[in-house]
Design a protein around this motif. Sequence first.
Motif, PDB file in Angstrom:
ATOM      1  N   SER A 182       0.839  -1.199   0.000  1.00 50.89           N
ATOM      2  CA  SER A 182       0.000   0.000   0.000  1.00 50.89           C
ATOM      3  C   SER A 182       0.873   1.248   0.000  1.00 50.89           C
ATOM      4  O   SER A 182       1.939   1.292   0.606  1.00 50.89           O
ATOM      5  CB  SER A 182      -0.914  -0.004   1.226  1.00 50.89           C
ATOM      6  N   ILE A 183       0.411   2.269  -0.728  1.00 50.10           N
ATOM      7  CA  ILE A 183       1.143   3.522  -0.837  1.00 50.10           C
ATOM      8  C   ILE A 183       0.542   4.532   0.121  1.00 50.10           C
ATOM      9  O   ILE A 183      -0.673   4.756   0.127  1.00 50.10           O
ATOM     10  CB  ILE A 183       1.096   4.054  -2.272  1.00 50.10           C
ATOM     11  N   SER A 184       1.377   5.162   0.929  1.00 51.55           N
ATOM     12  CA  SER A 184       0.896   6.134   1.909  1.00 51.55           C
ATOM     13  C   SER A 184       0.856   7.527   1.286  1.00 51.55           C
ATOM     14  O   SER A 184       1.837   7.990   0.695  1.00 51.55           O
ATOM     15  CB  SER A 184       1.814   6.137   3.134  1.00 51.55           C
ATOM     16  N   VAL A 185      -0.311   8.181   1.371  1.00 49.60           N
ATOM     17  CA  VAL A 185      -0.495   9.525   0.843  1.00 49.60           C
ATOM     18  C   VAL A 185      -0.792  10.462   2.014  1.00 49.60           C
ATOM     19  O   VAL A 185      -1.677  10.182   2.824  1.00 49.60           O
ATOM     20  CB  VAL A 185      -1.660   9.567  -0.167  1.00 49.60           C
ATOM     21  N   PRO A 186      -0.062  11.589   2.115  1.00 52.23           N
ATOM     22  CA  PRO A 186      -0.302  12.531   3.213  1.00 52.23           C
ATOM     23  C   PRO A 186      -1.763  12.988   3.263  1.00 52.23           C
ATOM     24  O   PRO A 186      -2.381  13.235   2.223  1.00 52.23           O
ATOM     25  CB  PRO A 186       0.632  13.704   2.878  1.00 52.23           C
ATOM     26  N   LEU A 187      -2.298  13.072   4.453  1.00 55.33           N
ATOM     27  CA  LEU A 187      -3.659  13.510   4.744  1.00 55.33           C
ATOM     28  C   LEU A 187      -4.730  12.508   4.295  1.00 55.33           C
ATOM     29  O   LEU A 187      -5.906  12.695   4.573  1.00 55.33           O
ATOM     30  CB  LEU A 187      -3.965  14.871   4.092  1.00 55.33           C
ATOM     31  N   VAL A 188      -4.313  11.452   3.616  1.00 58.73           N
ATOM     32  CA  VAL A 188      -5.270  10.456   3.126  1.00 58.73           C
ATOM     33  C   VAL A 188      -5.048   9.110   3.774  1.00 58.73           C
ATOM     34  O   VAL A 188      -5.976   8.444   4.233  1.00 58.73           O
ATOM     35  CB  VAL A 188      -5.179  10.335   1.586  1.00 58.73           C
ATOM     36  N   GLY A 189      -3.800   8.694   3.830  1.00 51.79           N
ATOM     37  CA  GLY A 189      -3.471   7.396   4.391  1.00 51.79           C
ATOM     38  C   GLY A 189      -3.014   6.427   3.322  1.00 51.79           C
ATOM     39  O   GLY A 189      -2.582   6.835   2.238  1.00 51.79           O
ATOM     40  N   ALA A 190      -3.123   5.145   3.607  1.00 49.34           N
ATOM     41  CA  ALA A 190      -2.643   4.105   2.690  1.00 49.34           C
ATOM     42  C   ALA A 190      -3.620   3.901   1.536  1.00 49.34           C
ATOM     43  O   ALA A 190      -4.831   3.822   1.732  1.00 49.34           O
ATOM     44  CB  ALA A 190      -2.439   2.805   3.452  1.00 49.34           C
ATOM     45  N   LEU A 191      -3.071   3.824   0.325  1.00 46.40           N
ATOM     46  CA  LEU A 191      -3.861   3.556  -0.862  1.00 46.40           C
ATOM     47  C   LEU A 191      -3.511   2.183  -1.411  1.00 46.40           C
ATOM     48  O   LEU A 191      -2.340   1.870  -1.634  1.00 46.40           O
ATOM     49  CB  LEU A 191      -3.605   4.611  -1.945  1.00 46.40           C
ATOM     50  N   LYS A 192      -4.531   1.374  -1.652  1.00 49.98           N
ATOM     51  CA  LYS A 192      -4.342   0.080  -2.295  1.00 49.98           C
ATOM     52  C   LYS A 192      -4.143   0.278  -3.803  1.00 49.98           C
ATOM     53  O   LYS A 192      -4.476   1.338  -4.347  1.00 49.98           O
ATOM     54  CB  LYS A 192      -5.558  -0.810  -2.045  1.00 49.98           C
ATOM     55  N   PRO A 193      -3.636  -0.738  -4.516  1.00 45.38           N
ATOM     56  CA  PRO A 193      -3.440  -0.589  -5.966  1.00 45.38           C
ATOM     57  C   PRO A 193      -4.698  -0.170  -6.716  1.00 45.38           C
ATOM     58  O   PRO A 193      -4.632   0.660  -7.634  1.00 45.38           O
ATOM     59  CB  PRO A 193      -2.964  -1.985  -6.384  1.00 45.38           C
ATOM     60  N   TRP A 194      -5.874  -0.718  -6.353  1.00 42.16           N
ATOM     61  CA  TRP A 194      -7.089  -0.344  -7.078  1.00 42.16           C
ATOM     62  C   TRP A 194      -7.449   1.118  -6.868  1.00 42.16           C
ATOM     63  O   TRP A 194      -8.009   1.773  -7.766  1.00 42.16           O
ATOM     64  CB  TRP A 194      -8.261  -1.244  -6.689  1.00 42.16           C
ATOM     65  N   GLN A 195      -7.112   1.651  -5.695  1.00 46.53           N
ATOM     66  CA  GLN A 195      -7.383   3.064  -5.442  1.00 46.53           C
ATOM     67  C   GLN A 195      -6.455   3.956  -6.262  1.00 46.53           C
ATOM     68  O   GLN A 195      -6.859   5.007  -6.767  1.00 46.53           O
ATOM     69  CB  GLN A 195      -7.217   3.356  -3.951  1.00 46.53           C
ATOM     70  N   LEU A 196      -5.214   3.511  -6.418  1.00 45.29           N
ATOM     71  CA  LEU A 196      -4.254   4.269  -7.213  1.00 45.29           C
ATOM     72  C   LEU A 196      -4.689   4.353  -8.671  1.00 45.29           C
ATOM     73  O   LEU A 196      -4.469   5.374  -9.330  1.00 45.29           O
ATOM     74  CB  LEU A 196      -2.876   3.609  -7.105  1.00 45.29           C
ATOM     75  N   VAL A 197      -5.335   3.307  -9.172  1.00 46.83           N
ATOM     76  CA  VAL A 197      -5.823   3.314 -10.554  1.00 46.83           C
ATOM     77  C   VAL A 197      -6.801   4.467 -10.762  1.00 46.83           C
ATOM     78  O   VAL A 197      -6.719   5.198 -11.757  1.00 46.83           O
ATOM     79  CB  VAL A 197      -6.485   1.970 -10.891  1.00 46.83           C
ATOM     80  N   PHE A 198      -7.725   4.664  -9.846  1.00 46.61           N
ATOM     81  CA  PHE A 198      -8.685   5.765  -9.965  1.00 46.61           C
ATOM     82  C   PHE A 198      -7.983   7.121 -10.012  1.00 46.61           C
ATOM     83  O   PHE A 198      -8.353   7.998 -10.807  1.00 46.61           O
ATOM     84  CB  PHE A 198      -9.662   5.743  -8.785  1.00 46.61           C
ATOM     85  N   VAL A 199      -6.995   7.309  -9.179  1.00 43.81           N
ATOM     86  CA  VAL A 199      -6.285   8.593  -9.137  1.00 43.81           C
ATOM     87  C   VAL A 199      -5.557   8.850 -10.454  1.00 43.81           C
ATOM     88  O   VAL A 199      -5.589   9.967 -10.995  1.00 43.81           O
ATOM     89  CB  VAL A 199      -5.298   8.616  -7.953  1.00 43.81           C
ATOM     90  N   ILE A 200      -4.929   7.818 -11.003  1.00 42.24           N
ATOM     91  CA  ILE A 200      -4.171   7.982 -12.244  1.00 42.24           C
ATOM     92  C   ILE A 200      -5.083   8.337 -13.412  1.00 42.24           C
ATOM     93  O   ILE A 200      -4.798   9.240 -14.204  1.00 42.24           O
ATOM     94  CB  ILE A 200      -3.366   6.701 -12.547  1.00 42.24           C
ATOM     95  N   VAL A 201      -6.210   7.631 -13.553  1.00 44.56           N
ATOM     96  CA  VAL A 201      -7.081   7.869 -14.709  1.00 44.56           C
ATOM     97  C   VAL A 201      -7.834   9.192 -14.604  1.00 44.56           C
ATOM     98  O   VAL A 201      -8.424   9.649 -15.591  1.00 44.56           O
ATOM     99  CB  VAL A 201      -8.081   6.709 -14.910  1.00 44.56           C
ATOM    100  N   ALA A 202      -7.814   9.831 -13.451  1.00 42.71           N
ATOM    101  CA  ALA A 202      -8.498  11.127 -13.301  1.00 42.71           C
ATOM    102  C   ALA A 202      -7.729  12.266 -13.960  1.00 42.71           C
ATOM    103  O   ALA A 202      -8.314  13.293 -14.320  1.00 42.71           O
ATOM    104  CB  ALA A 202      -8.710  11.436 -11.822  1.00 42.71           C
ATOM    105  N   ILE A 203      -6.430  12.112 -14.145  1.00 41.89           N
ATOM    106  CA  ILE A 203      -5.586  13.218 -14.608  1.00 41.89           C
ATOM    107  C   ILE A 203      -5.933  13.695 -16.020  1.00 41.89           C
ATOM    108  O   ILE A 203      -6.026  14.917 -16.253  1.00 41.89           O
ATOM    109  CB  ILE A 203      -4.101  12.826 -14.497  1.00 41.89           C
ATOM    110  N   PRO A 204      -6.129  12.820 -17.019  1.00 43.56           N
ATOM    111  CA  PRO A 204      -6.391  13.322 -18.382  1.00 43.56           C
ATOM    112  C   PRO A 204      -7.620  14.203 -18.506  1.00 43.56           C
ATOM    113  O   PRO A 204      -7.685  15.050 -19.409  1.00 43.56           O
ATOM    114  CB  PRO A 204      -6.563  12.034 -19.199  1.00 43.56           C
TER     115      PRO A 204
END
Length: 453
Positions: A182-204
């Motif tokens: 899991s990836i730790s994000v400040p003010l959010v906490g740990a992100l699982k791989p599936w959560q990271l997918v949502f964040v990445i696809v939001a950028i375009p």
Amino acid sequence: MGAQATVNASQGWTQTWPPARAAWWAVAVLTTAYIVSFVDRQILSLLIEPIRADLAISDTQVSLLGGFAFALLYTFAGIPLAWVGDHHSRRWLIAAGAAFWSVMTALCGLSQTFWQMFWARVGVGVGEASLTPSAYSLMGDYFPPDKLGRPMGVYMAGGAVGSGVALVVGGAVIAATATLPSISVPLVGALKPWQLVFVIVAIPGLVVALLALTVREPKRVREPLQPAPAQREGRKIGPNAARYLGRNWRLYLPLFGGFALISLMKNAILIWTPTMFMRAHGWDASSIGYWYGAFLLTLGPLGAIGGGWIADHLRGRGIREGALWVVVVATCASAPIAVSMPLVQSSSLALVLLALLTFVLFVVGSVTPTAFQLATPNQMRAQVSAVALFVNNLLGIGFGPTLVALITDYVFGADSALSYSIAIVALVFAPLSALAFWLALSCYRAAAPGEAT
């Protein structure tokens, strides 16, 4: 390229259309926006199993995230946003919507509970509701009627491309991040791989918001361009879309109904097919993502653009209801394929049937909106499109995925029965859709606009 004119001397009207280069640039930007919107909308279908596990929810709850939550305000916000598009800048409306749905997609990735993700998905729906009615309206003002099928087909192909990109890229990201902690994000906490997918696809989507501002607003035509009976009636009632639809209900009711019913089946298949392959054939998410994504990227656009080309060809030969004939034939063809695909024992045969079904469903999806545009006065196209999308999305997106899940959870009571649930939905709704489109044909012959050829 300079502007072109459409002239009907017998009816005493002339319409000058924007230059082809500006028109096709608008199509390119709108299609890009549609692709990105479908990526943000459709990525959830590949992440069902990890979302179920981490949020401890059922198939029915997942279906609410994939369907009802998105459709809730996507459906109800569409009509007022279309009114804004008919009376104010369509490009600014699309730009604002793209920025909003991107932020809400990222919030899906930050969700820690079912209800957090539910409301984030509602927000995605609100943002995306700004796009399609205004896009339809813009293209209706950029292209003459006998050339509208191809740009509409290109735009609708964006749905296939977006869904395909969501599955291919999503599968690649899942494979790449499967072994990561899991990836730790400040003010959010740990992100699982599936959560990271949502964040990445939001950028375009944020880039799309800027691109939308490069589209020029074409001149709105305040008189109907065609002399068909329904169009002449539209001239009397001006912008009162509700009265126009009421007076032409014999045409629009079966059109709207057929579109919604085939959309119900289509959305059920889009959401649940990846999971069906995982459960019935033992595939992993990345493998079915690559295959289904490849079909959507290739056969989806081919069906959408090819359907538009055939509709234009038939209209050019004087068959005014040609677009609707394309829809009827493609809908009939979809029924046996959609029923068989989830039931066959061979995964290879299931893939072949899925490829055929992808092509046919995107023919229907691209040509049906063309039929709406050709039967509707210019000053009401966004509003009529929004009403069509309201019915389509409420039934199709809102209930299609959930109907499959309800059958799985409460009729069969077993995750392994997902294939049968998909087949039952296809068996009921594909024939009903074909019947509705068939009923619309007789009214469409009288109402479909046509120039003397």
